[in-house]
Design a protein around this motif. Structure first.
Motif, PDB file in Angstrom:
ATOM      1  N   ASP A  10      -8.308 -29.799  -7.943  1.00 57.48           N
ATOM      2  CA  ASP A  10      -7.885 -28.480  -8.413  1.00 57.48           C
ATOM      3  C   ASP A  10      -6.478 -28.161  -7.921  1.00 57.48           C
ATOM      4  O   ASP A  10      -5.648 -27.629  -8.668  1.00 57.48           O
ATOM      5  CB  ASP A  10      -8.869 -27.424  -7.920  1.00 57.48           C
ATOM      6  N   LEU A  11      -6.202 -28.496  -6.663  1.00 59.03           N
ATOM      7  CA  LEU A  11      -4.861 -28.281  -6.119  1.00 59.03           C
ATOM      8  C   LEU A  11      -3.829 -29.107  -6.879  1.00 59.03           C
ATOM      9  O   LEU A  11      -2.735 -28.613  -7.219  1.00 59.03           O
ATOM     10  CB  LEU A  11      -4.835 -28.655  -4.631  1.00 59.03           C
ATOM     11  N   ALA A  13      -3.975 -30.163  -9.973  1.00 57.75           N
ATOM     12  CA  ALA A  13      -3.779 -29.604 -11.316  1.00 57.75           C
ATOM     13  C   ALA A  13      -2.880 -28.374 -11.264  1.00 57.75           C
ATOM     14  O   ALA A  13      -1.991 -28.193 -12.103  1.00 57.75           O
ATOM     15  CB  ALA A  13      -5.138 -29.270 -11.944  1.00 57.75           C
ATOM     16  N   ARG A  14      -3.121 -27.505 -10.243  1.00 58.20           N
ATOM     17  CA  ARG A  14      -2.295 -26.290 -10.134  1.00 58.20           C
ATOM     18  C   ARG A  14      -0.857 -26.615  -9.745  1.00 58.20           C
ATOM     19  O   ARG A  14       0.095 -26.005 -10.247  1.00 58.20           O
ATOM     20  CB  ARG A  14      -2.940 -25.328  -9.121  1.00 58.20           C
ATOM     21  N   ASP A  17       0.907 -28.001 -12.853  1.00 54.35           N
ATOM     22  CA  ASP A  17       1.283 -26.928 -13.783  1.00 54.35           C
ATOM     23  C   ASP A  17       2.508 -26.170 -13.281  1.00 54.35           C
ATOM     24  O   ASP A  17       3.431 -25.857 -14.042  1.00 54.35           O
ATOM     25  CB  ASP A  17       0.114 -25.955 -13.967  1.00 54.35           C
ATOM     26  N   ALA A  18       2.509 -25.872 -11.977  1.00 51.37           N
ATOM     27  CA  ALA A  18       3.639 -25.134 -11.404  1.00 51.37           C
ATOM     28  C   ALA A  18       4.918 -25.963 -11.450  1.00 51.37           C
ATOM     29  O   ALA A  18       6.007 -25.444 -11.746  1.00 51.37           O
ATOM     30  CB  ALA A  18       3.316 -24.735  -9.966  1.00 51.37           C
ATOM     31  N   TYR A 303       0.578 -36.716  -9.223  1.00 50.30           N
ATOM     32  CA  TYR A 303      -0.480 -35.807  -8.794  1.00 50.30           C
ATOM     33  C   TYR A 303      -1.874 -36.412  -8.964  1.00 50.30           C
ATOM     34  O   TYR A 303      -2.853 -35.850  -8.467  1.00 50.30           O
ATOM     35  CB  TYR A 303      -0.374 -34.480  -9.556  1.00 50.30           C
TER      36      TYR A 303
END
Length: 314
Positions: A10-11, A13-14, A17-18, A303
């Motif tokens: 989850d980290l 993916a975030r 995106d950022a 990532y």
């Protein structure tokens, strides 16, 4: 993200995106892109100040590229057709233009150019070779002989007349050619002036009187056929290599930034062209989603990598 915990995935993916959003804004925001251009060009020129040409790339690599595109690269297919189409379009535009030739090139500039060409050693040597050539003398004699029609004279008389005409014509030709040899440059200048006086008041469109569309097509074909064979000769390969060697012998120890200055390309020019093409091109491809997709394609492998998983402790 195989091997990662759900929290790490989850980290990742975030963060992806950022990161994509950040890089996209730097490219698509005009102010941010301008700052990016200034930063990157400044950094490049700073590095280029310390990097000589011969350290940046070897002459053998440059020769290989030059040989590829000058010798091995095909000139078939669309290239000859495109050149022919462009030439035809320019011809069609020119034939419809009523601009005077004198407005395109001023007489003073024309005469300066003609004088420069006439004074070139090459021009003088070529004209001297033409005037000294036996073929030129023979051409003059033949022209005079054609003007004297002896075909209606009795055989013996015709033979005598032809012989006498040839002797006189050859003597006159030698005299005239010898007399003009010393004034070769004046011959070129006088001919150039006559051409100017005859055509200065004509329009550009009058080019069709001396140059037809078929002439343009024939010229394109001739140039391509010459280039196709000439570039395959050992002589062309040799002069291509000599050209590369001369560049490296002259500029090999010159830094890349100084070399750009020698070519007339400065920092402001690089920034100007980047800002001219960058924003509109990036805006267009961003509208199609290409910028985000490209950034995500380039960044996502990190990532999802084992290296990232090791950093976040899986």
């Amino acid at each position: 993200m195989s091997g990662m915990s759900s929290d790490a995935a989850d980290l990742a993916a975030r963060l992806l995106d950022a990161h994509v959003d950040y890089e996209r804004r730097r490219l698509t925001d005009p102010v941010a892109f301008a700052a990016l251009v200034e930063e990157e060009i400044t950094a490049f020129l700073d590095a280029a100040d310390q990097l000589p040409l011969e350290d940046a790339v070897s002459r053998d690599l440059v020769k290989a590229v030059a040989r590829k595109y000058a010798i091995a690269f095909p000139v078939d297919g669309a290239i000859p057709g495109l050149v022919g189409t462009v030439a035809s379009r320019i011809y069609e535009y020119s034939t419809g233009d009523d601009t005077r030739l004198g407005d395109v090139l001023e007489r003073r500039r024309y005469e300066e150019l003609a004088a420069g060409v006439a004074e070139l050693g090459l021009s003088r040597r070529m004209l001297k070779r033409v005037l000294d050539s036996p073929a030129t003398e023979d051409a003059c004699v033949e022209a005079i002989q054609r003007a004297v029609d002896s075909s209606r004279m009795p055989g013996p008389v015709a033979t005598v007349v032809d012989s006498m005409v040839e002797r006189v014509a050859r003597h006159c030709a030698r005299t005239v050619l010898a007399a003009n040899r010393a004034e070769a440059d004046h011959l070129v200048l006088d001919a150039a002036r006559e051409v100017w006086l005859a055509g200065a008041d004509q329009s550009v469109g009058d080019v069709r009187d001396v140059l037809s569309s078929s002439d343009v097509e024939d010229a394109v074909v001739l140039v391509f056929e010459f280039w196709r064979t000439f570039r395959e000769t050992p002589f062309f390969r040799a002069i291509l290599d000599e050209g590369v060697d001369e560049v490296f012998d002259t500029y090999g120890a010159t830094s890349l930034s100084d070399l750009l200055d020698e070519l007339g390309v400065g920092r402001d020019d690089l920034v100007e062209e980047a800002m001219r093409f960058g924003p509109p091109v990036i805006a267009r491809i961003d509208a199609d989603g290409f910028v985000e997709a490209a950034l995500r394609r380039r960044l996502s492998p990190f990532y999802t990598s084992a290296e990232f998983a090791a950093l976040v402790g899986r």
